[in-house]
Design a protein around this motif. Structure first.
Motif, PDB file in Angstrom:
ATOM      1  N   ILE A 495      11.813  35.730  -3.772  1.00  0.00           N
ATOM      2  CA  ILE A 495      12.836  34.695  -3.632  1.00  0.00           C
ATOM      3  C   ILE A 495      14.115  35.359  -3.121  1.00  0.00           C
ATOM      4  N   VAL A 496      14.640  34.844  -1.998  1.00  0.00           N
ATOM      5  CA  VAL A 496      15.809  35.461  -1.367  1.00  0.00           C
ATOM      6  C   VAL A 496      16.850  34.389  -1.056  1.00  0.00           C
ATOM      7  N   PRO A 497      18.120  34.803  -0.856  1.00  0.00           N
ATOM      8  CA  PRO A 497      19.173  33.833  -0.560  1.00  0.00           C
ATOM      9  C   PRO A 497      18.841  32.967   0.653  1.00  0.00           C
ATOM     10  N   GLY A 498      19.205  31.708   0.541  1.00  0.00           N
ATOM     11  CA  GLY A 498      18.946  30.740   1.601  1.00  0.00           C
ATOM     12  C   GLY A 498      17.716  29.898   1.356  1.00  0.00           C
ATOM     13  N   MET A 499      16.832  30.353   0.483  1.00  0.00           N
ATOM     14  CA  MET A 499      15.643  29.557   0.185  1.00  0.00           C
ATOM     15  C   MET A 499      16.020  28.352  -0.672  1.00  0.00           C
ATOM     16  N   VAL A 500      15.507  27.203  -0.302  1.00  0.00           N
ATOM     17  CA  VAL A 500      15.717  25.966  -1.053  1.00  0.00           C
ATOM     18  C   VAL A 500      14.418  25.647  -1.784  1.00  0.00           C
ATOM     19  N   LEU A 501      14.521  25.413  -3.090  1.00  0.00           N
ATOM     20  CA  LEU A 501      13.336  25.165  -3.911  1.00  0.00           C
ATOM     21  C   LEU A 501      13.547  23.979  -4.830  1.00  0.00           C
ATOM     22  N   SER A 502      12.434  23.357  -5.212  1.00  0.00           N
ATOM     23  CA  SER A 502      12.486  22.359  -6.270  1.00  0.00           C
ATOM     24  C   SER A 502      12.411  23.058  -7.625  1.00  0.00           C
ATOM     25  N   ASN A 503      12.762  22.333  -8.670  1.00  0.00           N
ATOM     26  CA  ASN A 503      12.740  22.830 -10.051  1.00  0.00           C
ATOM     27  C   ASN A 503      12.268  21.663 -10.902  1.00  0.00           C
ATOM     28  N   GLU A 504      10.951  21.647 -11.241  1.00  0.00           N
ATOM     29  CA  GLU A 504      10.389  20.428 -11.819  1.00  0.00           C
ATOM     30  C   GLU A 504       9.393  20.659 -12.961  1.00  0.00           C
ATOM     31  N   PRO A 505       9.838  21.269 -14.060  1.00  0.00           N
ATOM     32  CA  PRO A 505       8.971  21.337 -15.245  1.00  0.00           C
ATOM     33  C   PRO A 505       8.713  19.937 -15.796  1.00  0.00           C
ATOM     34  N   ALA A 506       7.653  19.820 -16.596  1.00  0.00           N
ATOM     35  CA  ALA A 506       7.249  18.472 -17.012  1.00  0.00           C
ATOM     36  C   ALA A 506       6.444  18.519 -18.303  1.00  0.00           C
ATOM     37  N   ILE A 507       6.301  17.349 -18.907  1.00  0.00           N
ATOM     38  CA  ILE A 507       5.414  17.135 -20.048  1.00  0.00           C
ATOM     39  C   ILE A 507       4.664  15.830 -19.802  1.00  0.00           C
ATOM     40  N   TYR A 508       3.345  15.872 -19.985  1.00  0.00           N
ATOM     41  CA  TYR A 508       2.521  14.682 -19.781  1.00  0.00           C
ATOM     42  C   TYR A 508       1.638  14.454 -21.002  1.00  0.00           C
ATOM     43  N   LEU A 509       1.672  13.251 -21.530  1.00  0.00           N
ATOM     44  CA  LEU A 509       0.755  12.834 -22.588  1.00  0.00           C
ATOM     45  C   LEU A 509      -0.108  11.711 -22.021  1.00  0.00           C
ATOM     46  N   PRO A 510      -1.345  12.028 -21.622  1.00  0.00           N
ATOM     47  CA  PRO A 510      -2.203  11.031 -20.963  1.00  0.00           C
ATOM     48  C   PRO A 510      -2.279   9.729 -21.743  1.00  0.00           C
ATOM     49  N   GLY A 511      -2.067   8.639 -21.024  1.00  0.00           N
ATOM     50  CA  GLY A 511      -2.128   7.312 -21.629  1.00  0.00           C
ATOM     51  C   GLY A 511      -0.873   6.890 -22.354  1.00  0.00           C
TER      52      GLY A 511
END
Length: 593
Positions: A495-511
């Motif tokens: 990972i270097v300067p100028g890189m654009v990234l998403s940041n998307e941790p999550a929790i899923y409980l099916p149903g």
């Protein structure tokens, strides 16, 4: 009338094939593909962006990842296709399944244009004693009403948005490949061509690209495309920048025209077996692998210049205005019982379209109410109009293209009373987002080493998620781009300067519910000292976060400080762009906790 699977099975008999493998990509190795190449969807009914179908005379199976398990089961219902769940213990690989379902020494057909050379070589070895039969697209004869290839006009993006001319980008590629004094570098990835030529189009849904191919030499950029796709004025501007135009179907012949002393530099992951046969093996030639992981142009494209970075900031402010208006609309309409997932998907697009610089959605929007939110790539059209009620969670993942940049944001809203468990889960997911946002790390750090910062608060409460945490995002280009990533799986790209990234941790409980809080961030230089060079992330999303679902005590002092600072900055940036009433509403939503 024969079904698509029956037609393919009849073809197997004519060709004396034991099986056929149908992947989800196109000859350009795109994530989103033109309808012309949606052969796997035509055969199986499954329309997700990732999956591979394998068909024998008696059986069929489809491999896809956790994002699409439920959707694939729904869309393939009644088609007698077995769903194979990737990364789930006990799931056979494609090769093992084929060996078990095909006669000894059987032949397995593939369209050579859809398989990159390394994948072909790997599969060839893994399938032994079966053999691979390199076929040419059989679906032109099987799929009678097959959509034609798109031919939408292309256009050029002004340098005030791109920050670099076509000539400058050509020089950057030549410099990156300077160890090869005389070379030809073929490019087939549509987003790489779009970046190199400052060219955008509308041939692929959600991706502003145009069907074309390119060959770069030290002297020029050679562009292969249908002449009618490029307006005369734009063509002239490109020619002035050193671009030479050719008919689209002359690409292979052009590559064959170079003498054996000219080095062919190829990105293997995007070099199809069909092109290899046409331009290398038949000529008795070999190639040199691209020296950059993911490819030279992908490497250059991933590091946004200052103009592009500023463009992203502008785009995300404009996008946040649409989000603010959507959230207000939800609160206003929720008591009347008229909201549906589909209605809200249309509404956020309407709010974005109020901005003159908006250029369309960057992906099919994901709006999952209650249990639907637990499906990371939930497709609303499967279930018809789904009511949104004044209780529980609503997850919205949506993005837009602007001339300044591309956006990708996810927010989870509490629409009414939520349980202590839901508040705990929301807070843990938010802590994951904030934990990665606050990262400070030395130069040379890979995304897999940062991934734990997002997952640790979620693991700490006995939850997890299977998808990646962060992906690259294009500048008014594809919403998913590489070569960088933040995920558990190893990726050698740092990972270097100028890189654009998403940041998307999550929790899923099916149903039950899903929670995901996604921001975009830019890697920046943070500090240089006698211990080395250190980088950090600058969060550039400005959409507010629903603090009603946060437990401040569980969040902790440091994360609480980050959240309050984020909201203060969001209000400062957005209030001047809103009406007085909207700004007053935002003031409440961004109040410190």
């Amino acid at each position: 009338m024969d079904t698509p699977l029956q037609l393919l099975r009849a073809y197997l008999g004519k060709k004396e094939l034991s099986a056929y493998i149908v992947p989800s990509n196109d000859p350009f190795f795109s994530e989103y593909i033109p309808d012309h190449y949606a052969c796997r969807a035509w055969l199986s009914g499954f329309c997700g962006s990732a999956g591979t179908l394998v068909v024998t005379p008696e059986a069929a199976a489809l491999w896809t990842d956790s994002r699409y398990f439920v959707r694939a089961e729904q869309e393939m219902a009644g088609k007698d296709i077995t769903l194979m769940k990737l990364k789930i213990p006990g799931t056979e690989s494609i090769e093992d399944w084929l060996v078990a379902h095909c006669p000894p020494l059987g032949k397995v057909g593939i369209d050579g244009a859809l398989f990159a050379l390394p994948e072909f070589d790997r599969m060839k070895e893994a399938l032994h004693p079966l053999s691979l039969f390199v076929d040419q697209d059989p679906f032109d004869q099987l799929w009678k009403d097959r959509p034609s290839l798109p031919s939408m006009p292309a256009f050029l993006l002004e340098e005030r948005y791109t920050g670099a001319s076509v000539r400058q980008k050509h020089q950057a590629v030549v410099k990156a490949l300077a160890s090869y004094p005389d070379f030809v570098y073929p490019v087939v990835a549509l987003d790489e061509i779009a970046w190199l030529l400052n060219m955008r189009g509308a041939d692929v849904a959600y991706n502003p690209v145009t069907i074309s191919r390119v060959a770069v030499t030290p002297q020029a950029i050679h562009l292969f495309m249908e002449p009618k796709k490029m307006p005369v004025g734009a063509r002239k501007l490109l020619e002035e920048q050193g671009v030479i135009f050719h008919p689209f179907d002359e690409f292979s012949a052009f590559l064959n025209s170079f003498s054996p002393t000219v080095i062919r530099v190829v990105c293997p992951d995007r070099w199809s077996m069909a092109l290899h046969l046409e331009t290398m093996l038949e000529q008795g030639l070999s190639f040199v692998p691209d020296p950059f992981v993911g490819g030279c142009i992908a490497h250059l494209k991933s590091q946004k210049n200052e103009t592009e970075q500023e463009g992203f900031r502008i785009a995300l402010k404009k996008d946040a205005v649409a989000w603010v208006r959507l959230w207000r609309f939800i609160e206003e309409q929720l008591p009347f019982g008229t909201l549906t997932e589909q209605k809200l998907a249309h509404k956020i697009a309407e709010f974005r379209a109020l901005d003159p610089d908006y250029r369309g959605e960057s992906f099919f929007p994901i709006l999952g109410y209650a249990g639907h939110g637990a499906l990371p790539h939930y497709a609303m059209d499967i279930n018809g109009a789904t009511p949104v009620m004044p209780e529980g969670f609503l997850l919205i993942d949506s993005g837009g293209h602007y001339v300044y940049g591309t956006t990708d944001t996810t927010r989870t809203f509490a629409l009414g009373p939520i349980t202590a468990q839901q508040k705990r889960d929301f807070t843990a997911a938010l802590k994951g987002t904030i934990g990665l946002s606050m990262a400070k790390f030395p130069a040379g750090t890979r995304g897999a080493l940062l991934d734990i910062l997002a997952r640790e608060p979620i693991w700490a409460i006995g939850r997890s998620y299977l998808h990646g945490t962060g992906h690259g995002i294009g500048h008014f280009l594809n919403v998913h781009e590489g070569p960088q990533s933040i995920r558990m799986e190893e990726n050698p790209v740092t990972i270097v300067p100028g890189m654009v990234l998403s940041n998307e941790p999550a929790i899923y409980l099916p149903g039950e519910y899903g929670i995901r809080i996604e921001n975009m961030m830019i890697c920046v230089l943070e500090e240089e000292n006698d211990q080395g060079t250190f980088y950090a992330f600058d969060t550039i999303t400005r959409c507010p976060i629903d603090t009603s679902a946060v437990d401040p005590d569980l969040l902790g002092a440091e994360a609480k400080r980050w959240l309050n600072d984020y909201h203060a900055q969001s209000y400062a940036d957005l209030a001047p762009m809103l009406t007085e009433e909207e700004a007053a509403w935002l003031k409440v939503k961004t109040a410190p906790i």
